[in-house]
Write an enzyme that holds these catalytic residues in place. Sequence first.
Site, mmCIF file in Angstrom:
data_model
loop_
_atom_site.group_PDB
_atom_site.id
_atom_site.type_symbol
_atom_site.label_atom_id
_atom_site.label_comp_id
_atom_site.label_asym_id
_atom_site.label_seq_id
_atom_site.Cartn_x
_atom_site.Cartn_y
_atom_site.Cartn_z
ATOM 1 N N ASP A 86 0.860 -1.178 0.000
ATOM 2 C CA ASP A 86 0.000 0.000 0.000
ATOM 3 C C ASP A 86 0.898 1.230 0.000
ATOM 4 O OD1 ASP A 86 -1.732 2.072 0.456
ATOM 5 O OD2 ASP A 86 -2.661 1.220 2.250
ATOM 6 N N LYS A 141 2.678 14.732 -14.119
ATOM 7 C CA LYS A 141 1.389 15.405 -14.054
ATOM 8 C C LYS A 141 0.283 14.355 -13.968
ATOM 9 C CE LYS A 141 -0.914 14.925 -18.185
ATOM 10 N NZ LYS A 141 -2.339 14.870 -18.489
ATOM 11 N N GLU A 209 -4.966 15.267 -32.493
ATOM 12 C CA GLU A 209 -4.729 13.851 -32.763
ATOM 13 C C GLU A 209 -5.978 13.188 -33.316
ATOM 14 O OE1 GLU A 209 -3.565 11.952 -29.130
ATOM 15 O OE2 GLU A 209 -5.029 13.037 -27.939
ATOM 16 N N HIS A 233 1.229 20.014 -20.407
ATOM 17 C CA HIS A 233 2.088 19.773 -21.558
ATOM 18 C C HIS A 233 2.338 21.007 -22.416
ATOM 19 C CE1 HIS A 233 1.790 15.674 -20.418
ATOM 20 N NE2 HIS A 233 0.649 15.402 -21.008
#
Length: 465
Positions: A86, A141, A209, A233
């Site tokens: 954990d 991130k 994309e 980004h």
Amino acid sequence: MSELRTLVILGAGGDLTQRLLLPGMATCLAAGTPARGLAVVGVGQGEDPDFPDVVRGAFGRVLDADRMDLPAVRRTLHSTRWVTADASSPEDLGELLEDVEGPVGLYFALPPSVTVAACEALRELHVRDLLPADVVLVLEKPFGTDLDSARELNALLAGFVPAERVLRVDHFLGQPGVLGFVGLRFANRILEPLWNRDHIERIEIVFDETLGLEGRAGFYDANGAARDMIQSHLLQVMALVMMDPPTRFDGVEIPANTAHVLRATRLWPESAGNPGGLPTVVRGRYTAGEVGGRSLPSYVQEEGVDPGRGTETFAQVVVEVDSWRWSGVPVVLRSGKAIGSPRQEITVVFRRPPHRYEQFPSADPMPTDVVRVGFEDERIALELNAGGPFDSRGMTRTVLSAELPEPGLTAYGSVLRWVFEGERAFTVRGDGAEEGWRILAEIVDAYASGSAPLQDYEAGSPGPV
């Protein structure tokens, strides 16, 4: 920092590890870093006796048989193992860190809330004097979930680990084109003297994309295009493109200079009008359509999507870096899914000459000079005007382009090379991570105000703009 001997991946059972992190590690090892290989420990709460096979399969997707047989690759595969633990338990983490060879890096492939819990557990180990002095924390991130949580996480980390042992990474900074752009600007005297508001008209950083949701509803529907792509980004790439020249290319100067750019960034002010007729904020969501020969359902019909959330799959914003160098230059940041003709590039558009030279045939209006650099293919193109009044063709357009050699490393391979070598130049400083959330809050406010209504666009189309 000494070269890492062990990489512990917290949350190793997730999609990030198998799809991106492990293939990137394979390219890094095949390129010779670390030369002796390293031990890889996958950590998760469930049993996963097949983790070594998962690692071998991920390596095999990017390495041929010869590179799979390299000593560093073989040693790494041989030392791979799984530990059920954990990540939020000081006891579990303590036992784990006692049982691995240091220096050790902890890679957080975890959701933000679990990342915080794991860092609190590590702080507890520090209080008990059980945290190894050479441990390195690698955080990707999203760093927090908003400005307040990012500040709290930074404060938490500062309480038990030195700043130089916290690597906030963003794999977009490892994209071949982004690193190529840095070299293009700073290793040549042709561009840097022009790199300011006097010569540059606008900058566009676009990552459209063809992919749709691709089964990622659990993550994506709670975030959307702006939070997923722009907050981290694209803003980090923008900061690297627009930073002041560093005195040294190291882990102090570059993260500081990029943080300064983000601190000066704001949404394009309404008082300045719409640059090129573009609204400051645009958001959209794809409907059913065909992309690249594939039929995509409407986003709201994708499994796991809650239509009531109003999640956007396309976001475009115009920002300004309000600094001495860049004030008045619009920067377009855009990312969209299910786009028919995607662009994935950094584009710098220069101002027109001060005189239009109307005696040049076909020069009304005269095109601008443009530099384009592709994100992943490292394609560099320089679009220039040529010809003249004594040229029978009149004004012509010339494109100088080059396809640079394959870098050998994926974006994650570059990130992991920096991690293994202790290189911090292309990492994100703590306040830089916070500024991304501040800018996102301005975008979300525009959503809430009604100035950026959610627009539908057909999958396979250019998007809502």
